[in-house]
Enzyme design. Structure first.
Site, PDB file in Angstrom:
ATOM      1  N   ARG D  88     -41.594  47.876  23.737  1.00 47.33           N
ATOM      2  CA  ARG D  88     -40.194  47.548  23.426  1.00 47.33           C
ATOM      3  C   ARG D  88     -39.595  46.624  24.491  1.00 47.33           C
ATOM      4  O   ARG D  88     -38.936  45.626  24.191  1.00 47.33           O
ATOM      5  CB  ARG D  88     -39.391  48.846  23.272  1.00 47.33           C
ATOM      6  CG  ARG D  88     -37.899  48.758  23.062  1.00 47.33           C
ATOM      7  CD  ARG D  88     -37.370  47.959  21.881  1.00 47.33           C
ATOM      8  NE  ARG D  88     -38.155  47.920  20.696  1.00 47.33           N
ATOM      9  CZ  ARG D  88     -38.331  46.817  19.967  1.00 47.33           C
ATOM     10  NH1 ARG D  88     -37.775  45.666  20.322  1.00 47.33           N
ATOM     11  NH2 ARG D  88     -39.071  46.846  18.888  1.00 47.33           N
ATOM     12  N   LYS D 125     -23.295  31.159  33.559  1.00 48.31           N
ATOM     13  CA  LYS D 125     -22.908  32.196  32.585  1.00 48.31           C
ATOM     14  C   LYS D 125     -24.160  32.858  32.010  1.00 48.31           C
ATOM     15  O   LYS D 125     -24.462  32.749  30.819  1.00 48.31           O
ATOM     16  CB  LYS D 125     -22.053  31.568  31.489  1.00 48.31           C
ATOM     17  CG  LYS D 125     -20.719  31.044  32.021  1.00 48.31           C
ATOM     18  CD  LYS D 125     -19.818  30.519  30.927  1.00 48.31           C
ATOM     19  CE  LYS D 125     -18.485  30.083  31.537  1.00 48.31           C
ATOM     20  NZ  LYS D 125     -17.561  29.514  30.532  1.00 48.31           N
ATOM     21  N   LYS D 157     -13.960  22.373  43.390  1.00 51.73           N
ATOM     22  CA  LYS D 157     -13.188  22.654  42.189  1.00 51.73           C
ATOM     23  C   LYS D 157     -11.807  21.991  42.260  1.00 51.73           C
ATOM     24  O   LYS D 157     -11.344  21.609  43.341  1.00 51.73           O
ATOM     25  CB  LYS D 157     -12.995  24.178  42.029  1.00 51.73           C
ATOM     26  CG  LYS D 157     -14.276  24.952  41.784  1.00 51.73           C
ATOM     27  CD  LYS D 157     -14.760  24.771  40.349  1.00 51.73           C
ATOM     28  CE  LYS D 157     -15.932  25.668  40.030  1.00 51.73           C
ATOM     29  NZ  LYS D 157     -15.536  26.968  39.511  1.00 51.73           N
ATOM     30  N   GLU D 186     -15.631  18.481  40.610  1.00 53.03           N
ATOM     31  CA  GLU D 186     -15.048  18.660  39.279  1.00 53.03           C
ATOM     32  C   GLU D 186     -13.765  17.845  39.171  1.00 53.03           C
ATOM     33  O   GLU D 186     -12.873  17.991  40.013  1.00 53.03           O
ATOM     34  CB  GLU D 186     -14.744  20.157  39.121  1.00 53.03           C
ATOM     35  CG  GLU D 186     -14.111  20.551  37.820  1.00 53.03           C
ATOM     36  CD  GLU D 186     -13.713  22.041  37.822  1.00 53.03           C
ATOM     37  OE1 GLU D 186     -14.602  22.890  37.701  1.00 53.03           O
ATOM     38  OE2 GLU D 186     -12.512  22.318  37.994  1.00 53.03           O
ATOM     39  N   ASP D 207     -14.675  17.725  33.320  1.00 54.11           N
ATOM     40  CA  ASP D 207     -14.485  19.040  32.716  1.00 54.11           C
ATOM     41  C   ASP D 207     -13.476  18.991  31.569  1.00 54.11           C
ATOM     42  O   ASP D 207     -12.354  18.494  31.738  1.00 54.11           O
ATOM     43  CB  ASP D 207     -13.996  20.023  33.796  1.00 54.11           C
ATOM     44  CG  ASP D 207     -14.236  21.463  33.379  1.00 54.11           C
ATOM     45  OD1 ASP D 207     -15.133  21.705  32.557  1.00 54.11           O
ATOM     46  OD2 ASP D 207     -13.516  22.345  33.888  1.00 54.11           O
TER      47      ASP D 207
END
Lengths: 275, 275, 275, 275, 275, 275
Positions: D88, D125, D157, D186, D207
């Site tokens: 499994r 992510k 950022k 960014e 972005d």
């Protein structure tokens, strides 16, 4: 599952930073030999310890078998140093598990004199870190694991009942829990037993009731709810077993199987007499 | 040291993937109460479990004290859910350790009727994963830990002696080991005892000798080597203790203190009657 | 249980040896805000991540609630550096779990249009390491966990039946397993269903059967064994649910709830606009 | 690296304390077979699971290859009990990773219809605990890992820029970070892109810009800073890819490659039909 | 990240099963005081040790600052027993890290006498288990971490070049690796340096070249490839630094910063004079 | 014990999430070769790293032997990728441990010029996580481990003496500790030394005393307590050793053996010239 990480923690615990006792070269054989009669268990765990140390290892007794003083249950062959390093942990595991299996066997045999069907089960009163090994030792002794952890089965306790009433408590648990999970309901007053069965309990636990009261409760439940299992629990000793076995309960559970079993005595003998 | 990692393994073992029994909001108090008399131990470990779960926790009995049925040894206050989650592991630890302390106390008291000085010690026959807790429980009961692991003290075994002769074996161990570490020499034949002392043993272990033989060996050693300690070991039971205590040995060690002690019975009671 | 060890592994995985992005002093607040509608889950896990980093954290939505774009589900306050360090892991957990809860909710709602009682359940097809979190996410979405692990419930598979016959297979499992554990029997041929029920199955799994065949099997079982639960499984999609819900089965299980759910989109916004 | 400790945690998670389903003796073979077409990934991880259980295991498809329904990607031989125990977890890993590889392949192929050079990349992510496996699955699908963790690349950022101005922000990061580490900046406003390039950015992240705006920004950057890479990001779906691929950016990154890929469906078949 | 699990392993390593040295009640204060001048580092790690033991702890020197004999860098307050238990591990960490920072500072200062821009960097020759702490200590001393692990930067080694030629080797690495990752190319023959730069190397490592040869290679590279960084490495000692710093290389890396730094001497003094 | 868990942590620390440097197929051989003369140690640890990666590995030098530049101490054969993956950790371990052994050997040889019997010992000033390996390296260099952890030996410190008086302090420690454990008493004032011996100290530590004072204290102790060992400690360097060795102390302990030893330089060479 007995993981490698667990085994290495156990070995490190016994060996420490710098063991000079076992600075030996060469190869040896070794045998784990029972010094008294009982039921073999924990041999897989003992074998896993030797296996972790790359020692060849064969179990020479079946888990769950009765053994006698002098029986060899496991034999090994490998580097002398590694054999001596694994020996103590392996013996401690096998002795502990076999002690539980032996005590369980004794309980089951006592019950069998009175009843063919009553099962003897453990509890969650196990030694922290050894739950799996102890539960398997109970099975080796002919017993039933009972629930393995809190997630395995739902148990409606007396205080839940006091709070919400028995029907609502069972309804709530059924709603929270999965269809795959049984519900056991603890009752201290036998009057509540049929209500619990009616409300959908799979198992009813008669807690701390004397045998006669247990017997009456069992009769009441089985009359109307033959599929509901009945368990007796609460400080029951091996001496108490015949009386409880005669009540017709399905299961008798005993914490002492795991928390108060005496070790079964094994000795480990190396081929050259070392131990 | 009882680490957080250990505690979380023990809790996870008992809780499983999805516990629906203890989905309760609110706060509660709880008490760990003895159900029989004995000696308190393992309370620090039990408290550490509750502490890991961010529950306020006070131990209300001293480790090593005699307690009676009804005595509260630990009280907690916190989220009901967390209290219920920690309870079983905490009780199992305290019960296991207190059982060992109680058995040790009994052994020590038995010895004290005969001798003021003989010490009662444990062995390496401990439950894997619980070495530290069990050794402390022995101390709580008035006993001596004996060596904590293989690195703590050197032990010259019979087979070393057979191989190299007693003097050479001790010389080899002394060379391998540190000046910080004691050497104990196991002798099965009392004739070897003075030779071991002469060769520099700090402690002599008289293994599997009956009391009279032990007594004679002690006399021989103490006559010439008053600073050498003498230990008796080998399946000695509580019943055997008076006879061994009378031999004049310094230490009697018993594996059964840890491997075959019965749990001391505690119950955990929440403020609202839950258990 | 989500242990501290697990959280620190997840954080270390995302941070690496030397993070120079977040070398910021001072304190900040932060909010976890939904960017789309769905069902909240995994908030306890996200909160546990911040808690491990000693950040104050409040969940501002209930697990299992429907949420809309713009809803804040969790707010934090703490050292800017720590908040930024925990953010990604927390968002990944909440997004993953909420995605599962949202998909489960959709499945349950689809079923509810046809039936009040049919349950939607997960399977063991979960992401390694996230079993507990994913099972709870299913519950948050109104579903049933199904068995949590191999030890939680016994499952008699087709090959067991082929080998020993259905009655013997069930008898063997019953003997091996505990009275606390249910037995489910997988049948691919509906003819076997009543035999399984007769032999003591608690649950019957109708595997890979089309709805009509499922419906007939359900009728047969329920006619004679009303207490036996029936489950349908095997690649069932959300589109298939109405047809299966109409068959009268008790449970429909879907691996896709956990293995193929899309993440629910959250953003994390710090008080000073940082993200 | 996929460590043994990780594998044993995953196995323990699925097996639990006492699995009675797989108490089978004897040896068996087994095959992991695709039930739909896609791209193979995660086979090394699946093989490592079987390897941990001492099962012989061969991968019969190359990581990154396209596979069709019916293709066998991995075959095993070993103790039946161990094969059933590992199955499994192995299937869950292979299905999860292959799902990511398949989705990545689809994204890359979509991009290739428009451009030979644009790369498709993942993000941070990922599923907690599976970063390495998911990043490799992206590579298997023809994509780029993007940064592996916070320490792998510096990312300036928007809020850093707001605080210190773009030139100072880059200067600060360059000073803090190593010469071995790239800096990505960014920008949400295309005007800032050339300033970032001028100030030493290795990569510029555009972005949340629509394709046309992206296209203009790319042109501006590439005119004067041909060595600076340009990345587009922000909720870009497979449907959006052709438009972004046509803008001339070097990289398009998509969180959905890892957080919202559907599992690729595999079945595991033992030699004796068991599954 | 310095995890709690790591700290508890370090503490357990120093404490062992049963520490009777520190059985002290009451509270105490303590100070970590430098016994010689140097650069402070590892204070966060030392503080984390005390924090794990629930001891209040303030760092009273900035990481990276020069300190003199007698300076207090960290002060604590808590249970005497816990303070004594954490002390040795905390001192060992701070002394080890500060020794590295001090050696790095000395190297950087030596280089600064010749050049404003040349950086001093570490290598992967770090102590197993202490990579993060040692890399931060280098930064505290004014140095550069160099690559943190094998995944952080690609390094084309001489044997790759021998096998495929320099252009193909770089092309292969570029294809395998991510756009976020730099490529460094090791050259032992200066003739290859411009070819590596031409083929796309971000950094060129001049390995084991004497200063004059290094100087010529730097000139050649910088003439045509001003954006390519040049690093010198290979058994460079502090004595060699001025000569290498004068060559115009961008970076000089030295394994000895981490593998052969002497500890900075600290003593820990409790309020009551205990140490 | 060097556990698999430790090795996998060390490897993961060096490899990171996705190493593209070592994507090589095929098999290779490799050799660990000394680049300077010294004493071999840490070879078992290095071999364990390769063994964890399933690489065949032979140590070709004895731990504790003197080796010269060019000597091969360990040879391996296995998958090129795995060999390259294990190499750095293995070299770092062997170099670190051999550096300690070499420094210890130098100290012991220095002492031997003056005395046949004085032992050179380490301290608890070891690198966190490497206690066992460093202690064994000291033994490899001809030194003594000194106490392995706080539980291994009792140490009565000056502040204990200040608090309770020397006799009472020793009495208390003796009572708390086991008969298996030695007691060392630290004295800063030589006047206290005979009192400590009289009160039962097994070892007396003369802390921070100049050689002449040490010599006088040794004479006093040995006159009346010939069985009590005497240790000198406190910032003693290799240069100081002859003077201290001439005092007649039994043991000289030096923290610098572990905390300030330079690495012994090894290179790792693969069969195909790769390194």
């Amino acid at each position: 599952m007995l993981t490698d990480s667990t085994i290495e923690r156990w070995l490190a615990e016994d060996v420490g930073h710098h063991d000079v006792n076992n600075q030996v070269s060469g190869e040896t054989t070794g045998k784990l030999v029972a010094k008294e009669s009982g039921v073999a268990a924990g041999l897989d765990a003992a074998a896993a310890v030797f296996d972790y140390l790359d020692i060849d290892c064969d179990t020479t007794a079946e888990t769950g078998c009765r053994i006698s003083a002098g029986d060899c249950v496991l034999s090994v062959e490998g580097h002398t140093r590694d054999v001596l390093r694994g020996e103590r942990v392996a013996v401690n595991l096998a002795g502990h598990a076999s002690g539980i299996a032996t005590k369980t066997r004794k309980a089951v045999d006592t019950v069998r004199e009175v009843s063919e069907n009553v099962q003897v089960a453990g509890t969650r009163k196990t030694t922290p870190g050894l739950r799996s090994i102890e539960k398997r030792a109970i099975v080796a002794g002919g017993g039933d694991t009972h629930r393995l952890d809190l997630s395995h089965m739902m148990m409606v306790k007396d205080n839940h009942v006091a709070e919400m009433g028995i029907e609502e408590a069972i309804r709530q648990f059924r709603k929270r829990g999965s269809f795959t999970t049984k519900i056991e309901v603890e009752v201290e007053d036998p009057v509540r037993a049929p209500r619990a069965a009616q409300a959908g309990a799979d198992i009813i636990l008669l807690d701390n009731m004397p045998p006669e009261e247990t017997s009456r409760a069992v009769d009441t439940i089985q009359a109307d709810y033959p599929d509901v299992l009945v368990e007796a629990s609460g400080g029951i000793t091996i001496e108490d077993l015949p009386a409880y076995a005669a009540t017709g309960v399905d299961v008798i559970s005993m914490g002492s199987l795991t928390h108060s079993a005496e070790m079964l005595d094994y000795s480990f003998r190396t081929g050259d007499g070392r131990s």
